[in-house]
Each structure stands twice: as C-alpha cells, then as structure tokens.
Scaffold this active site. Structure first.
Site, PDB file in Angstrom:
ATOM      1  N   ARG A 254       0.852  -1.199   0.000  1.00  0.00           N
ATOM      2  CA  ARG A 254       0.000   0.000   0.000  1.00  0.00           C
ATOM      3  C   ARG A 254       0.881   1.240   0.000  1.00  0.00           C
ATOM      4  O   ARG A 254       2.060   1.185   0.316  1.00  0.00           O
ATOM      5  CB  ARG A 254      -0.968   0.001   1.188  1.00  0.00           C
ATOM      6  CG  ARG A 254      -0.323  -0.178   2.541  1.00  0.00           C
ATOM      7  CD  ARG A 254      -1.361  -0.269   3.664  1.00  0.00           C
ATOM      8  NE  ARG A 254      -2.315  -1.337   3.448  1.00  0.00           N
ATOM      9  CZ  ARG A 254      -2.094  -2.603   3.795  1.00  0.00           C
ATOM     10  NH1 ARG A 254      -0.968  -2.959   4.389  1.00  0.00           N
ATOM     11  NH2 ARG A 254      -2.998  -3.520   3.573  1.00  0.00           N
TER      12      ARG A 254
ATOM     13  N   ASP B 137       6.520  -9.375  10.216  1.00  0.00           N
ATOM     14  CA  ASP B 137       6.713  -8.217  11.071  1.00  0.00           C
ATOM     15  C   ASP B 137       8.208  -7.916  11.039  1.00  0.00           C
ATOM     16  O   ASP B 137       9.010  -8.649  11.639  1.00  0.00           O
ATOM     17  CB  ASP B 137       6.250  -8.517  12.494  1.00  0.00           C
ATOM     18  CG  ASP B 137       6.317  -7.291  13.403  1.00  0.00           C
ATOM     19  OD1 ASP B 137       7.046  -6.332  13.061  1.00  0.00           O
ATOM     20  OD2 ASP B 137       5.660  -7.297  14.468  1.00  0.00           O
TER      21      ASP B 137
ATOM     22  N   ASN C  20      11.207  -0.322   2.677  1.00  0.00           N
ATOM     23  CA  ASN C  20      10.215   0.752   2.587  1.00  0.00           C
ATOM     24  C   ASN C  20       9.339   0.857   3.832  1.00  0.00           C
ATOM     25  O   ASN C  20       8.844   1.937   4.151  1.00  0.00           O
ATOM     26  CB  ASN C  20       9.342   0.541   1.352  1.00  0.00           C
ATOM     27  CG  ASN C  20       8.084   1.368   1.390  1.00  0.00           C
ATOM     28  OD1 ASN C  20       8.099   2.564   1.139  1.00  0.00           O
ATOM     29  ND2 ASN C  20       6.962   0.725   1.738  1.00  0.00           N
TER      30      ASN C  20
ATOM     31  N   TYR D 207      10.831  10.075  14.265  1.00  0.00           N
ATOM     32  CA  TYR D 207      10.844   9.561  12.896  1.00  0.00           C
ATOM     33  C   TYR D 207      11.964  10.220  12.092  1.00  0.00           C
ATOM     34  O   TYR D 207      12.740   9.547  11.404  1.00  0.00           O
ATOM     35  CB  TYR D 207       9.485   9.820  12.246  1.00  0.00           C
ATOM     36  CG  TYR D 207       9.416   9.530  10.764  1.00  0.00           C
ATOM     37  CD1 TYR D 207       9.252   8.228  10.298  1.00  0.00           C
ATOM     38  CD2 TYR D 207       9.496  10.559   9.832  1.00  0.00           C
ATOM     39  CE1 TYR D 207       9.176   7.962   8.939  1.00  0.00           C
ATOM     40  CE2 TYR D 207       9.419  10.311   8.473  1.00  0.00           C
ATOM     41  CZ  TYR D 207       9.257   9.009   8.032  1.00  0.00           C
ATOM     42  OH  TYR D 207       9.183   8.750   6.680  1.00  0.00           O
TER      43      TYR D 207
ATOM     44  N   THR E 233      -0.520   9.838  -1.655  1.00  0.00           N
ATOM     45  CA  THR E 233      -0.992   8.460  -1.578  1.00  0.00           C
ATOM     46  C   THR E 233      -2.451   8.447  -1.134  1.00  0.00           C
ATOM     47  O   THR E 233      -3.064   9.494  -0.917  1.00  0.00           O
ATOM     48  CB  THR E 233      -0.153   7.649  -0.566  1.00  0.00           C
ATOM     49  OG1 THR E 233      -0.445   8.105   0.766  1.00  0.00           O
ATOM     50  CG2 THR E 233       1.336   7.786  -0.842  1.00  0.00           C
TER      51      THR E 233
END
Length: 262
Positions: free
Chosen positions: A17, A59, A86, A152, A186
């Site tokens: 996705r 995972d 990714n 992040y 997206t």
C-alpha cells in the site's frame, strides 16, 4: 538504456500500500519477481500489466519473522537480488507529549527494522556470485526539522548514516543506497494534508508544483537496483521535486522578482 530486471527477485517491505505499492508496481513493470511483505495483505491486488506480487506476511521488527521471510524467499526462488526497505512511518505526536515507549517503537520500525532486514539479506547476497543491492527508503524529515515526528526524522537520519557505513562494510558484493523522499500523494494523504484543497495547496509549495506519485519513488529505487547503477553505492538520491522553498522568500518585503518556471 531501458531497465530490464527479468529473472531477478526483489523484496519490498511494506510493499502492499502507499509508496510501497508504487515501488512494487514499478519493479513488476521492469520484469522482476516481486515479493512484498507486510503485517497484513493488501486491501486490493498489487499488480501491473497483468503481473502481481507474491505477498508474504512478516513483522520486520521481529528477528525470527524476518529470518523466516528471507529463508522462505530463497527456498522458493533460489535467490534474493534486491531489497527495498520501505516499511515505516509515524503518527503525529509532539515530542514533549509522547512517551518513551512511543519513541522507542518509532525508532525500532524506522531504523532498527531496516537494519535487521538488511543484515539477514546481506547473508544471502554475500554468497551469490552477483551479490545484491539494498535500497533504503529514507525521508527529507531526516534532513530538516520534523516537528510532530521528531523521532521519525531522527530515525531516518540514522538510516542514511547506516547506508554510508554498510556500503563500506559490505562492498563489493552488496551495494547500499537510499532514496530520500519528499512529499508523496498516496491514498492516506488526507491524514497529513487535509482535503483536496489542502493537498493542492501543499503541492504548490513544491517547486515541481506537485507531490510525488508512489511510482516516482519506485522508478528511483529501480534505477538504484539496476545495472545502470552498478558503480553507485553509499549514495543518497533526493527525490523531492526540488525540495521546499525557503520560508524567508515569502516573508521578505524586498523588491525582488518572483521566482518563475519560465
């Protein structure tokens, strides 16, 4: 000069996705066999020109899960030529308000997980005559202030540092590169930028006057994985449409010509 990856096997983490699906589709178009992993399957089939991905659950934060994934790929296809790390992301949370566990999970997913996947993939690639290529999907958040996603941004800065170090450690068999991604449009863009008017307004802040499409990121990853990039390792490729216009230009009262595309 066309890229033909027929016969090669590619793993795209989080490849079902968003940006990951775009990356998977471009690799499919280049002829590669694409294995995409995620914790849950795609909401709709990821395919292009009549070809689809091979989905395997994983995972990427769990060592046993990652090792099982790589082993399954090698058993099924006999090799692993490219990994595109990714999988990642972070919800908005101001650093002062988020707990230590939240920050730890963000760093685990966005820095330690791609390191883990790369380690296990490297074990396979070092034994292959043709070696392999690992592409990290990084972010401009690691190279400019990232308010609301500080952990992040720090993790992504760490990813780019990893690339430069692992490129030295794992050469010449394995090439390591990163794609530093800017704003991408997206299916979840509304969560970050608001409604269509908000997305359009944010797009106008980019010199190219649009956000990236997921396939734009995919084409950069395919290039770095391809023989065209055979001598490129330890590099970071900026894919951000020109970056962000300096804020002082809009605030300045100086009589200067407007920046134009003509």
């Amino acid at each position: 000069m066309e890229v033909n990856l027929s016969g090669s096997v590619v793993l795209v983490t989080g490849g079902v996705r968003g940006v990951g699906a775009g990356i998977s589709r471009v690799f499919l178009d280049a002829g590669a066999t694409v294995v995409a992993c995620a914790r849950r399957p795609a909401d709709s089939p990821v395919e292009s020109n009549g070809r689809g991905i091979d989905f395997l659950p994983c995972d990427v934060r769990e060592p046993d899960s990652v090792r099982g994934l790589i082993e399954q790929i090698v058993v099924k296809y006999g090799r692993l030529d490219t990994v595109v790390n990714n999988a990642g992301g972070a919800p908005f949370a101001l650093a002062a308000d988020a707990g230590a566990n939240f920050h730890a999970k963000i760093v685990q997913l966005n820095l330690l997980a791609p390191l883990l996947v790369s380690q296990v993939a490297n074990e396979v690639m070092q034994k292959q005559e043709t070696g392999g290529s690992i592409v990290m999907i990084s972010s401009v958040s690691g190279h400019r202030p990232s308010p609301g996603t500080a952990a992040y941004g720090a993790a992504k800065a760490g990813v780019d540092s990893l690339v430069s170090s692992l490129a030295v450690e794992w050469a010449p068999k394995v090439r390591m590169n990163s794609v530093i991604v800017g704003l991408v449009n997206t299916e979840s863009s509304h969560l970050h930028y608001g409604d269509e008017d908000g997305i359009a307004a944010v797009s106008r802040t980019v010199p190219m006057q649009r956000m990236a499409a997921p396939e734009d990121i995919g084409r950069a990853a395919v290039f770095l994985a391809s023989p065209l990039a055979a001598y490129i390792t330890g590099s970071a490729l900026l894919v951000h449409g020109g970056g962000e216009k300096p804020a002082f230009l809009a605030a300045s009262t100086a009589d200067v010509p407007a920046v134009s595309g003509h």
